[in-house]
Motif scaffolding. Structure first.
Motif, short mmCIF file in Angstrom:
data_model
loop_
_atom_site.label_atom_id
_atom_site.label_comp_id
_atom_site.label_asym_id
_atom_site.label_seq_id
_atom_site.Cartn_x
_atom_site.Cartn_y
_atom_site.Cartn_z
N LEU A 11 0.81 -1.12 0.06
CA LEU A 11 0.16 0.34 0.16
C LEU A 11 0.92 0.94 -0.30
O LEU A 11 0.76 2.37 -0.87
CB LEU A 11 -1.42 -0.17 1.20
CG LEU A 11 -2.34 -0.58 0.77
CD1 LEU A 11 -3.14 -0.76 2.40
CD2 LEU A 11 -2.84 -0.03 -0.39
N VAL A 12 2.30 1.36 0.73
CA VAL A 12 2.89 1.89 0.57
C VAL A 12 3.87 2.49 -0.42
O VAL A 12 4.79 3.51 -0.38
CB VAL A 12 3.27 2.97 2.26
CG1 VAL A 12 2.14 2.41 2.94
CG2 VAL A 12 4.30 1.83 2.51
N SER A 13 4.36 1.64 -0.77
CA SER A 13 5.61 1.62 -1.96
C SER A 13 4.86 1.68 -2.63
O SER A 13 3.68 1.81 -3.69
CB SER A 13 6.05 0.51 -1.84
OG SER A 13 6.00 -0.30 -2.75
N ASP A 14 6.17 2.77 -4.26
CA ASP A 14 5.46 3.12 -4.84
C ASP A 14 5.93 2.24 -5.40
O ASP A 14 6.23 2.92 -7.07
CB ASP A 14 5.79 4.93 -5.34
CG ASP A 14 4.81 6.14 -4.71
OD1 ASP A 14 3.77 5.30 -4.52
OD2 ASP A 14 5.16 6.99 -4.07
N ASP A 15 7.08 1.37 -5.85
CA ASP A 15 7.74 0.93 -6.80
C ASP A 15 7.36 -0.98 -7.54
O ASP A 15 8.67 -1.22 -7.24
CB ASP A 15 9.21 0.92 -6.63
CG ASP A 15 9.83 0.59 -5.28
OD1 ASP A 15 8.74 0.20 -4.41
OD2 ASP A 15 10.86 0.70 -4.79
N LYS A 16 6.85 -1.10 -6.16
CA LYS A 16 6.10 -2.75 -6.62
C LYS A 16 5.52 -3.04 -8.30
O LYS A 16 4.99 -2.08 -8.80
CB LYS A 16 4.81 -2.94 -5.72
CG LYS A 16 5.50 -2.92 -4.45
CD LYS A 16 7.03 -4.02 -3.74
CE LYS A 16 6.95 -4.01 -2.54
NZ LYS A 16 8.82 -4.62 -2.02
N THR A 17 5.89 -3.85 -8.64
CA THR A 17 5.82 -4.39 -10.03
C THR A 17 4.72 -5.59 -9.86
O THR A 17 5.08 -7.03 -8.91
CB THR A 17 7.24 -4.62 -10.25
OG1 THR A 17 7.82 -6.06 -10.14
CG2 THR A 17 8.22 -3.70 -10.67
N ASP A 18 4.33 -6.37 -10.92
CA ASP A 18 3.55 -7.36 -11.22
C ASP A 18 4.58 -8.32 -11.95
O ASP A 18 5.77 -8.21 -12.39
CB ASP A 18 2.18 -7.07 -12.49
CG ASP A 18 2.92 -6.40 -13.61
OD1 ASP A 18 3.66 -6.12 -14.11
OD2 ASP A 18 2.05 -6.11 -14.68
N ALA A 19 4.21 -9.13 -12.25
CA ALA A 19 4.96 -10.39 -13.09
C ALA A 19 5.62 -9.63 -14.58
O ALA A 19 6.14 -10.68 -14.20
CB ALA A 19 3.97 -11.63 -12.85
N ASN A 20 5.79 -9.14 -15.25
CA ASN A 20 5.93 -8.47 -16.19
C ASN A 20 6.61 -7.56 -16.27
O ASN A 20 7.36 -6.88 -16.91
CB ASN A 20 4.36 -8.02 -17.21
CG ASN A 20 3.75 -9.31 -17.73
OD1 ASN A 20 4.31 -10.29 -17.47
ND2 ASN A 20 2.03 -9.20 -17.30
#
Length: 164
Positions: A149-158
């Protein structure tokens, strides 16, 4: 000692004085200022369609008008027609994912013991690990949900950045 002659009275400059003041003073309100020039505006200034720096529609040179984006600007999260980035790019040029970090975080907080937030993001390996360990007895799922919820750099599987 002789006195010097008084200079003749000068008509007021356009744009100054009382509203409707003519060339001889406020009593000549119905007469125009000078031949060939428009009279003062309803409140004395501005005149003859000249924009005043504080009026709407006035733009400083080199800057876009207030309230309008710069030419060529694409707001984040809009479809750009690029198949590699169907939801546009962030400010650092990374493509946005179709997945939402808010949805992933809430799923992880509520159903994190089953790894649902990680399955939603496409991280099947971490989702299975959370499923078999009951989300690290709930602690791993709670911390993971807060970080999502708080981070801006999480990515999906792609490898695309989750939208906010």
């Amino acid at each position: 000692m002789p006195q010097s002659p008084e200079p003749p009275p000068q008509p007021p400059q356009p744009g100054y004085g009382y509203p409707g003041a003519g060339p001889h003073g406020p009593h000549d309100a119905g007469q125009p200022g000078q031949p060939g020039q428009p009279g003062p505006g309803p409140y004395g200034y501005p005149q003859s369609g000249q924009p005043y720096p504080g009026y709407p529609g006035y733009a400083h040179p080199g800057y876009p008008a207030a309230g309008y984006p710069a030419p060529g600007y694409i707001p984040p999260g809009t479809f750009t027609g690029d198949p590699q980035a169907p939801y546009g790019y962030d400010l650092m040029g990374r493509p946005y994912s179709e997945k939402s970090k808010i949805v992933a975080g809430v799923l992880q907080l509520t159903l994190g013991s089953f790894g649902v937030g990680r399955f939603y993001m496409g991280d099947v390996g971490i989702g299975l690990a959370q499923l078999f360990t009951c989300g690290g007895l709930g602690i791993w799922a709670l911390i993971d949900g807060i970080i999502l919820l708080v981070s801006d750099d999480k990515t999906d599987a792609n490898g695309r950045i989750l939208r906010g």
